[in-house]
Write an enzyme that holds these catalytic residues in place. Structure first.
Site, PDB file in Angstrom:
ATOM      1  N   LYS A   1       0.838  -1.196   0.000  1.00 41.44           N
ATOM      2  CA  LYS A   1       0.000   0.000   0.000  1.00 41.44           C
ATOM      3  C   LYS A   1       0.877   1.252   0.000  1.00 41.44           C
ATOM      4  O   LYS A   1       2.084   1.194   0.248  1.00 41.44           O
ATOM      5  CB  LYS A   1      -0.911  -0.011   1.231  1.00 41.44           C
ATOM      6  CG  LYS A   1      -0.164  -0.005   2.559  1.00 41.44           C
ATOM      7  CD  LYS A   1      -1.119  -0.137   3.733  1.00 41.44           C
ATOM      8  CE  LYS A   1      -0.340  -0.145   5.056  1.00 41.44           C
ATOM      9  NZ  LYS A   1      -1.246  -0.249   6.218  1.00 41.44           N
TER      10      LYS A   1
ATOM     11  N   ARG B   1      -9.880  -0.310  15.549  1.00 37.58           N
ATOM     12  CA  ARG B   1      -9.763   0.538  14.359  1.00 37.58           C
ATOM     13  C   ARG B   1     -10.775   0.079  13.313  1.00 37.58           C
ATOM     14  O   ARG B   1     -11.684   0.810  12.965  1.00 37.58           O
ATOM     15  CB  ARG B   1      -8.328   0.482  13.819  1.00 37.58           C
ATOM     16  CG  ARG B   1      -8.051   1.441  12.677  1.00 37.58           C
ATOM     17  CD  ARG B   1      -6.584   1.481  12.296  1.00 37.58           C
ATOM     18  NE  ARG B   1      -6.085   0.194  11.798  1.00 37.58           N
ATOM     19  CZ  ARG B   1      -4.858   0.021  11.303  1.00 37.58           C
ATOM     20  NH1 ARG B   1      -4.009   1.045  11.272  1.00 37.58           N
ATOM     21  NH2 ARG B   1      -4.469  -1.162  10.876  1.00 37.58           N
TER      22      ARG B   1
ATOM     23  N   TYR C   1      13.568  30.987   6.224  1.00 33.94           N
ATOM     24  CA  TYR C   1      12.340  31.620   6.717  1.00 33.94           C
ATOM     25  C   TYR C   1      12.392  31.885   8.224  1.00 33.94           C
ATOM     26  O   TYR C   1      12.868  31.064   8.997  1.00 33.94           O
ATOM     27  CB  TYR C   1      11.136  30.733   6.427  1.00 33.94           C
ATOM     28  CG  TYR C   1      10.675  30.746   4.988  1.00 33.94           C
ATOM     29  CD1 TYR C   1      10.250  31.931   4.372  1.00 33.94           C
ATOM     30  CD2 TYR C   1      10.649  29.568   4.240  1.00 33.94           C
ATOM     31  CE1 TYR C   1       9.824  31.933   3.064  1.00 33.94           C
ATOM     32  CE2 TYR C   1      10.206  29.567   2.916  1.00 33.94           C
ATOM     33  CZ  TYR C   1       9.802  30.759   2.337  1.00 33.94           C
ATOM     34  OH  TYR C   1       9.374  30.760   1.038  1.00 33.94           O
TER      35      TYR C   1
ATOM     36  N   MET D   1       9.543  24.720   1.388  1.00 34.31           N
ATOM     37  CA  MET D   1       8.721  23.810   0.611  1.00 34.31           C
ATOM     38  C   MET D   1       9.553  22.972  -0.358  1.00 34.31           C
ATOM     39  O   MET D   1       9.337  21.768  -0.518  1.00 34.31           O
ATOM     40  CB  MET D   1       7.649  24.575  -0.169  1.00 34.31           C
ATOM     41  CG  MET D   1       6.721  23.648  -0.970  1.00 34.31           C
ATOM     42  SD  MET D   1       5.447  24.520  -1.889  1.00 34.31           S
ATOM     43  CE  MET D   1       4.419  25.135  -0.564  1.00 34.31           C
TER      44      MET D   1
END
EC number: 5.1.1.1
Length: 366
Positions: free
Chosen positions: A36, A134, A262, A311
């Site tokens: 997955k 779950r 930043y 980013m």
């Protein structure tokens, strides 16, 4: 020189891990490969085809569209969809995928879909809730499940399974043993009422290693195939299949008092040489890895990540490293474990490797 950011996937290492895990189970025990989430952030098609070539028995994915993509690249082995949604049942049946049935809602809707498509004995796996809370049927729901199954010939139970919540944590051994006990009782009740014996599977990678008494007919492994086991001692016997590499885009000379990145989260206290690398939180190297918590490897030396992760870029301290623009950088791989990298920021290898962005080029090494 690699020239760009790339995730290398080593299929020889995948084969090594598969054989290592098989050595921990009986020859009669089947193996389900969990592929997955793009095969844990790598490349699901190539990984699945290699495992199929190696003789794996089953595959598992989270969602129907993941199974469809495996069929499209030539995977023919059974594929269990662990978390199917009712709106995708027609597609699931058309692609011969096996649904995990985990609730009355899902059971009712899948039987209706199978009947509408004139299916007979379509394979399903029943998910039991043994304490994870779950997904899965509770013990008191089993009689209703059997009653519903007796009303149709459209489906047949191929497997009965559950999932261990803390098989890697031996401090939770008592809880894991209680889950195993619950599974034994619930699966025995189901099998007795069904009148035939489906495949039983419970253990994940850590379960394979820590609870051999619970291997049953089949085991499931995901992270282990990728070279991690939640146990550093076992990790030494495995080989990480993925190596995330990038390059130095630019080198800066930062004077004392100057800032980097930043919000000025790095202020140079002394002369500092920094390297800017072309990957950032949009590529899966999240902000938690910045501000000196983590490092990358350049020419075999540690280069701490400084300031905030951007980013598309990170900056690292290379004051002590003789490097130049264009040089290769290792973010994680066999030389710098993803487990170690993730742990430094309080995360886990699963989260790190599955976060590697699909915009990063995959390179298959066979």
């Amino acid at each position: 020189m690699i020239g760009e950011t790339v995730l290398e996937i080593n299929l020889k290492s995948l084969a090594h891990n598969f054989e290592y895990l098989k050595s921990k189970i009986k020859s009669s025990t089947k193996v389900m490969g969990v592929v997955k989430a793009f095969a844990y952030g790598s490349e699901a098609g190539e990984v699945a085809l290699k495992l199929q070539e190696l003789g794996i028995d089953f595959f598992a994915v989270a969602y129907t569209n993941e199974g469809v993509k495996l069929r499209e690249v030539g995977v023919t082995q059974p594929i269990l969809v662990l978390h199917p949604q009712s709106m995708h049942f027609e597609t699931l049946i058309q692609n011969c995928l096996t649904p995990s049935i985990y609730s009355k809602f899902v059971l009712d809707h899948f039987i209706a879909s199978a009947e509408a498509h004139k299916q007979k004995n379509y394979p399903i796996h029943l998910k039991l809730n043994t304490g994870f809370n779950r997904l899965g049927f509770a013990n008191q729901e089993l009689d209703g499940v059997i009653e519903k199954l007796r009303t149709t010939k459209a489906v047949q139970v191929e497997g009965v399974y559950s999932h261990l919540a803390a098989s890697e944590d031996l401090k939770e051994k008592e809880f894991s043993l209680s889950q195993i006990k619950n599974y034994e009782a619930m699966s025995s009740q189901l099998i007795h009422q069904l009148g035939y014996k489906p495949l039983k599977h419970l253990c994940n990678t850590s379960g394979i290693l820590n609870y051999p008494e619970a291997h049953h007919d089949m085991v499931r492994t995901g992270i282990g195939l990728h070279g991690y086991s939640n146990d550093f001692a076992v990790d030494a016997a495995l080989k990480p299949i993925a190596t995330l590499k990038t390059i130095i885009s630019q080198i800066h000379e930062v004077q004392p008092g100057e800032s980097v990145g930043y919000n000025r989260k790095f202020i140079a206290e002394k002369f500092t040489k920094t390297a800017t690398l072309p990957l950032g939180h949009a590529d899966g190297i999240n902000r938690i890895y910045g501000k000196g918590k983590n490092y990358v490897s350049i020419k075999g030396e540690k280069a701490p990540i400084i300031g905030n992760v951007c980013m598309d870029m990170i900056m690292v301290d290379v004051t002590h490293i003789n490097c130049k623009e264009g040089d290769e950088v290792i973010v994680f791989g066999p030389e710098l474990s993803a487990e170690v990298f993730a742990n430094l920021a309080g995360s886990i290898s699963y989260e790190l490797i599955t976060s590697v962005s699909q915009r990063i080029k995959r390179k298959i090494i066979n």
